[in-house]
Design an enzyme around this catalytic site. Structure first.
Site, PDB file in Angstrom:
ATOM      1  N   HIS A   1      12.618  -2.176   3.024  1.00  0.00           N
ATOM      2  CA  HIS A   1      11.966  -0.897   3.310  1.00  0.00           C
ATOM      3  C   HIS A   1      12.879   0.217   2.843  1.00  0.00           C
ATOM      4  O   HIS A   1      14.090   0.199   3.134  1.00  0.00           O
ATOM      5  CB  HIS A   1      11.675  -0.739   4.802  1.00  0.00           C
ATOM      6  CG  HIS A   1      10.746  -1.794   5.309  1.00  0.00           C
ATOM      7  ND1 HIS A   1       9.396  -1.770   5.038  1.00  0.00           N
ATOM      8  CD2 HIS A   1      10.972  -2.941   5.993  1.00  0.00           C
ATOM      9  CE1 HIS A   1       8.832  -2.844   5.557  1.00  0.00           C
ATOM     10  NE2 HIS A   1       9.772  -3.576   6.135  1.00  0.00           N
ATOM     11  N   LEU A   2      12.309   1.164   2.151  1.00  0.00           N
ATOM     12  CA  LEU A   2      13.096   2.306   1.660  1.00  0.00           C
ATOM     13  C   LEU A   2      13.675   3.100   2.825  1.00  0.00           C
ATOM     14  O   LEU A   2      14.849   3.489   2.810  1.00  0.00           O
ATOM     15  CB  LEU A   2      12.196   3.214   0.816  1.00  0.00           C
ATOM     16  CG  LEU A   2      11.686   2.592  -0.484  1.00  0.00           C
ATOM     17  CD1 LEU A   2      10.299   3.110  -0.810  1.00  0.00           C
ATOM     18  CD2 LEU A   2      12.648   2.855  -1.613  1.00  0.00           C
ATOM     19  N   SER A   3      12.834   3.355   3.814  1.00  0.00           N
ATOM     20  CA  SER A   3      13.266   4.172   4.952  1.00  0.00           C
ATOM     21  C   SER A   3      13.809   3.264   6.048  1.00  0.00           C
ATOM     22  O   SER A   3      13.529   2.051   6.067  1.00  0.00           O
ATOM     23  CB  SER A   3      12.076   4.979   5.488  1.00  0.00           C
ATOM     24  OG  SER A   3      11.077   4.114   6.000  1.00  0.00           O
TER      25      SER A   3
ATOM     26  N   GLU B   1      12.734  -8.946   2.838  1.00  0.00           N
ATOM     27  CA  GLU B   1      11.888  -7.799   3.214  1.00  0.00           C
ATOM     28  C   GLU B   1      12.696  -6.525   2.995  1.00  0.00           C
ATOM     29  O   GLU B   1      13.826  -6.417   3.471  1.00  0.00           O
ATOM     30  CB  GLU B   1      11.510  -7.953   4.691  1.00  0.00           C
ATOM     31  CG  GLU B   1      10.707  -6.788   5.244  1.00  0.00           C
ATOM     32  CD  GLU B   1      10.435  -6.957   6.751  1.00  0.00           C
ATOM     33  OE1 GLU B   1      10.652  -8.066   7.296  1.00  0.00           O
ATOM     34  OE2 GLU B   1      10.028  -5.954   7.364  1.00  0.00           O
TER      35      GLU B   1
ATOM     36  N   ARG C   1      12.275   5.553  12.992  1.00  0.00           N
ATOM     37  CA  ARG C   1      11.021   6.305  12.857  1.00  0.00           C
ATOM     38  C   ARG C   1      10.091   5.978  14.043  1.00  0.00           C
ATOM     39  O   ARG C   1      10.550   5.579  15.093  1.00  0.00           O
ATOM     40  CB  ARG C   1      10.401   5.972  11.494  1.00  0.00           C
ATOM     41  CG  ARG C   1      11.329   6.352  10.328  1.00  0.00           C
ATOM     42  CD  ARG C   1      10.719   6.050   8.978  1.00  0.00           C
ATOM     43  NE  ARG C   1       9.507   6.849   8.770  1.00  0.00           N
ATOM     44  CZ  ARG C   1       8.600   6.557   7.827  1.00  0.00           C
ATOM     45  NH1 ARG C   1       8.781   5.518   7.034  1.00  0.00           N
ATOM     46  NH2 ARG C   1       7.529   7.320   7.689  1.00  0.00           N
TER      47      ARG C   1
ATOM     48  N   HIS D   1       3.638  -3.918   9.471  1.00  0.00           N
ATOM     49  CA  HIS D   1       3.508  -3.699  10.916  1.00  0.00           C
ATOM     50  C   HIS D   1       2.186  -4.201  11.486  1.00  0.00           C
ATOM     51  O   HIS D   1       1.978  -4.121  12.691  1.00  0.00           O
ATOM     52  CB  HIS D   1       3.649  -2.200  11.224  1.00  0.00           C
ATOM     53  CG  HIS D   1       4.737  -1.522  10.444  1.00  0.00           C
ATOM     54  ND1 HIS D   1       6.055  -1.906  10.528  1.00  0.00           N
ATOM     55  CD2 HIS D   1       4.698  -0.518   9.514  1.00  0.00           C
ATOM     56  CE1 HIS D   1       6.784  -1.148   9.716  1.00  0.00           C
ATOM     57  NE2 HIS D   1       5.984  -0.302   9.085  1.00  0.00           N
TER      58      HIS D   1
ATOM     59  N   ARG E   1       5.160  11.057  -2.682  1.00  0.00           N
ATOM     60  CA  ARG E   1       4.825  10.783  -1.285  1.00  0.00           C
ATOM     61  C   ARG E   1       6.038  11.068  -0.391  1.00  0.00           C
ATOM     62  O   ARG E   1       7.060  10.399  -0.499  1.00  0.00           O
ATOM     63  CB  ARG E   1       4.465   9.302  -1.176  1.00  0.00           C
ATOM     64  CG  ARG E   1       4.267   8.811   0.217  1.00  0.00           C
ATOM     65  CD  ARG E   1       4.190   7.286   0.261  1.00  0.00           C
ATOM     66  NE  ARG E   1       3.891   6.864   1.605  1.00  0.00           N
ATOM     67  CZ  ARG E   1       4.075   5.630   2.062  1.00  0.00           C
ATOM     68  NH1 ARG E   1       4.553   4.697   1.264  1.00  0.00           N
ATOM     69  NH2 ARG E   1       3.790   5.337   3.302  1.00  0.00           N
TER      70      ARG E   1
ATOM     71  N   PRO F   1       0.788  -1.225   0.000  1.00  0.00           N
ATOM     72  CA  PRO F   1       0.000   0.000   0.000  1.00  0.00           C
ATOM     73  C   PRO F   1       0.826   1.284   0.000  1.00  0.00           C
ATOM     74  O   PRO F   1       1.845   1.378   0.692  1.00  0.00           O
ATOM     75  CB  PRO F   1      -0.828  -0.103   1.285  1.00  0.00           C
ATOM     76  CG  PRO F   1      -0.127  -1.108   2.119  1.00  0.00           C
ATOM     77  CD  PRO F   1       0.506  -2.071   1.164  1.00  0.00           C
ATOM     78  N   ASN F   2       0.352   2.206  -0.796  1.00  0.00           N
ATOM     79  CA  ASN F   2       0.880   3.578  -0.878  1.00  0.00           C
ATOM     80  C   ASN F   2       2.216   3.690  -1.615  1.00  0.00           C
ATOM     81  O   ASN F   2       2.693   4.800  -1.864  1.00  0.00           O
ATOM     82  CB  ASN F   2       0.987   4.215   0.521  1.00  0.00           C
ATOM     83  CG  ASN F   2      -0.353   4.274   1.211  1.00  0.00           C
ATOM     84  OD1 ASN F   2      -1.319   4.763   0.623  1.00  0.00           O
ATOM     85  ND2 ASN F   2      -0.451   3.750   2.414  1.00  0.00           N
TER      86      ASN F   2
ATOM     87  N   ARG G   1       6.524   1.478  13.751  1.00  0.00           N
ATOM     88  CA  ARG G   1       7.195   0.926  12.559  1.00  0.00           C
ATOM     89  C   ARG G   1       8.345  -0.011  12.931  1.00  0.00           C
ATOM     90  O   ARG G   1       8.969  -0.613  12.066  1.00  0.00           O
ATOM     91  CB  ARG G   1       7.735   2.051  11.673  1.00  0.00           C
ATOM     92  CG  ARG G   1       6.655   2.913  11.070  1.00  0.00           C
ATOM     93  CD  ARG G   1       7.243   3.927  10.089  1.00  0.00           C
ATOM     94  NE  ARG G   1       6.383   5.073   9.970  1.00  0.00           N
ATOM     95  CZ  ARG G   1       5.306   5.153   9.172  1.00  0.00           C
ATOM     96  NH1 ARG G   1       4.992   4.148   8.388  1.00  0.00           N
ATOM     97  NH2 ARG G   1       4.565   6.236   9.140  1.00  0.00           N
TER      98      ARG G   1
ATOM     99  N   ASN H   1       8.171  -5.308  -0.225  1.00  0.00           N
ATOM    100  CA  ASN H   1       7.980  -4.155   0.642  1.00  0.00           C
ATOM    101  C   ASN H   1       6.473  -4.065   0.863  1.00  0.00           C
ATOM    102  O   ASN H   1       5.741  -3.615  -0.023  1.00  0.00           O
ATOM    103  CB  ASN H   1       8.516  -2.879  -0.010  1.00  0.00           C
ATOM    104  CG  ASN H   1       8.357  -1.679   0.914  1.00  0.00           C
ATOM    105  OD1 ASN H   1       7.688  -1.751   1.949  1.00  0.00           O
ATOM    106  ND2 ASN H   1       8.969  -0.558   0.532  1.00  0.00           N
TER     107      ASN H   1
ATOM    108  N   TYR I   1      11.056   9.061   1.358  1.00  0.00           N
ATOM    109  CA  TYR I   1      11.050   7.948   0.412  1.00  0.00           C
ATOM    110  C   TYR I   1      11.778   8.236  -0.904  1.00  0.00           C
ATOM    111  O   TYR I   1      11.874   7.358  -1.756  1.00  0.00           O
ATOM    112  CB  TYR I   1       9.605   7.522   0.119  1.00  0.00           C
ATOM    113  CG  TYR I   1       8.878   7.032   1.355  1.00  0.00           C
ATOM    114  CD1 TYR I   1       9.315   5.883   2.020  1.00  0.00           C
ATOM    115  CD2 TYR I   1       7.777   7.707   1.874  1.00  0.00           C
ATOM    116  CE1 TYR I   1       8.666   5.424   3.160  1.00  0.00           C
ATOM    117  CE2 TYR I   1       7.117   7.254   3.013  1.00  0.00           C
ATOM    118  CZ  TYR I   1       7.568   6.113   3.646  1.00  0.00           C
ATOM    119  OH  TYR I   1       6.931   5.654   4.768  1.00  0.00           O
TER     120      TYR I   1
ATOM    121  N   ALA J   1       2.822  -0.426   5.098  1.00  0.00           N
ATOM    122  CA  ALA J   1       2.317  -0.448   6.480  1.00  0.00           C
ATOM    123  C   ALA J   1       1.782  -1.816   6.899  1.00  0.00           C
ATOM    124  O   ALA J   1       1.710  -2.105   8.103  1.00  0.00           O
ATOM    125  CB  ALA J   1       1.238   0.616   6.643  1.00  0.00           C
TER     126      ALA J   1
HETATM  127  C1  DQA Z   1       7.932   1.510   4.197  1.00  0.00           C
HETATM  128  C2  DQA Z   1       7.917   1.788   5.696  1.00  0.00           C
HETATM  129  C3  DQA Z   1       6.530   1.588   6.271  1.00  0.00           C
HETATM  130  O1  DQA Z   1       6.531   1.869   7.652  1.00  0.00           O
HETATM  131  C4  DQA Z   1       5.543   2.510   5.597  1.00  0.00           C
HETATM  132  O2  DQA Z   1       4.242   2.269   6.081  1.00  0.00           O
HETATM  133  C5  DQA Z   1       5.595   2.415   4.118  1.00  0.00           C
HETATM  134  C6  DQA Z   1       6.897   2.339   3.473  1.00  0.00           C
HETATM  135  C7  DQA Z   1       9.311   1.839   3.567  1.00  0.00           C
HETATM  136  O3  DQA Z   1       9.550   1.384   2.458  1.00  0.00           O
HETATM  137  O4  DQA Z   1      10.114   2.546   4.167  1.00  0.00           O
HETATM  138  O5  DQA Z   1       4.578   2.470   3.452  1.00  0.00           O
HETATM  139  O6  DQA Z   1       7.677   0.135   3.985  1.00  0.00           O
END
Ligand code: DQA
Length: 148
Positions: free
Chosen positions: A105-107, A103, A112, A85, A22, A14-15, A116, A79, A27, A82
């Site tokens: 994650h960009l961030s 797995e 954070r 979590h 975003r 998602p997202n 997360r 990835n 990101y 959210a």
């Molecule tokens: C994310 C980190 C998640 O906490 C967040 O909800 C995302 C992006 C990342 O790639 O850093 O949507 O997965």
């Protein structure tokens, strides 16, 4: 590209379709399409067949993961945004198909908000890459190319 090439699925949740617009300070400026195109190019160079998917819905991600073994997938790079979590269902889907996954994650989720810091996916992952931006997906692919 031949069918003899190991098939790798890159799954974004998602997202992540909003990448580029975003929260770019978190990101980055690359779009999901930029990232996916780069990974498919990289896969070609490594002799891997990379296929990329995005879905904003938990059930859609689960259905996709369920279809991976029959599609001949060897590894998954995920990835889950959210859902990482929150989703025991996604964890169970990955465990259920028993494919190795990385797995990403960009961030740096650990730098954070506290919510997360918890991942339902990490325990069963072959590895986890966080905080390296889109480079994380590239490193995951490189690792897989050496493991096969
Ligand atoms: C994310 C980190 C998640 O906490 C967040 O909800 C995302 C992006 C990342 O790639 O850093 O949507 O997965």
């Amino acid at each position: 590209m031949t069918d003899a090439q190991p098939k790798i699925w890159v799954i974004n949740g998602p997202n992540l379709n909003l990448l580029g617009q975003r929260e770019p300070h978190i990101y980055g400026h690359q779009t999901l399409k930029d990232i996916e195109t780069g990974l498919m190019d990289q896969g070609q160079g490594l002799g891997l067949r990379v296929e990329c998917f995005h879905n904003n819905h938990e059930g859609g991600l689960i259905d996709l993961i369920h279809s991976a073994p029959a599609a001949g997938v060897k590894w998954i790079i995920i990835n889950a945004g959210a859902y990482t979590h929150t989703s025991i269902a996604l964890r169970d889907a990955l465990a259920g198909v028993a494919l190795p996954y990385i797995e990403v994650h960009l961030s740096n989720v650990h730098a954070r908000e506290a919510f997360r810091h918890q991942s339902y996916l990490s325990e069963k992952a072959a590895g986890i890459i966080v905080g390296l931006g889109s480079e994380g997906y590239r490193l995951a692919l490189e690792y897989i190319s050496r493991k096969r």
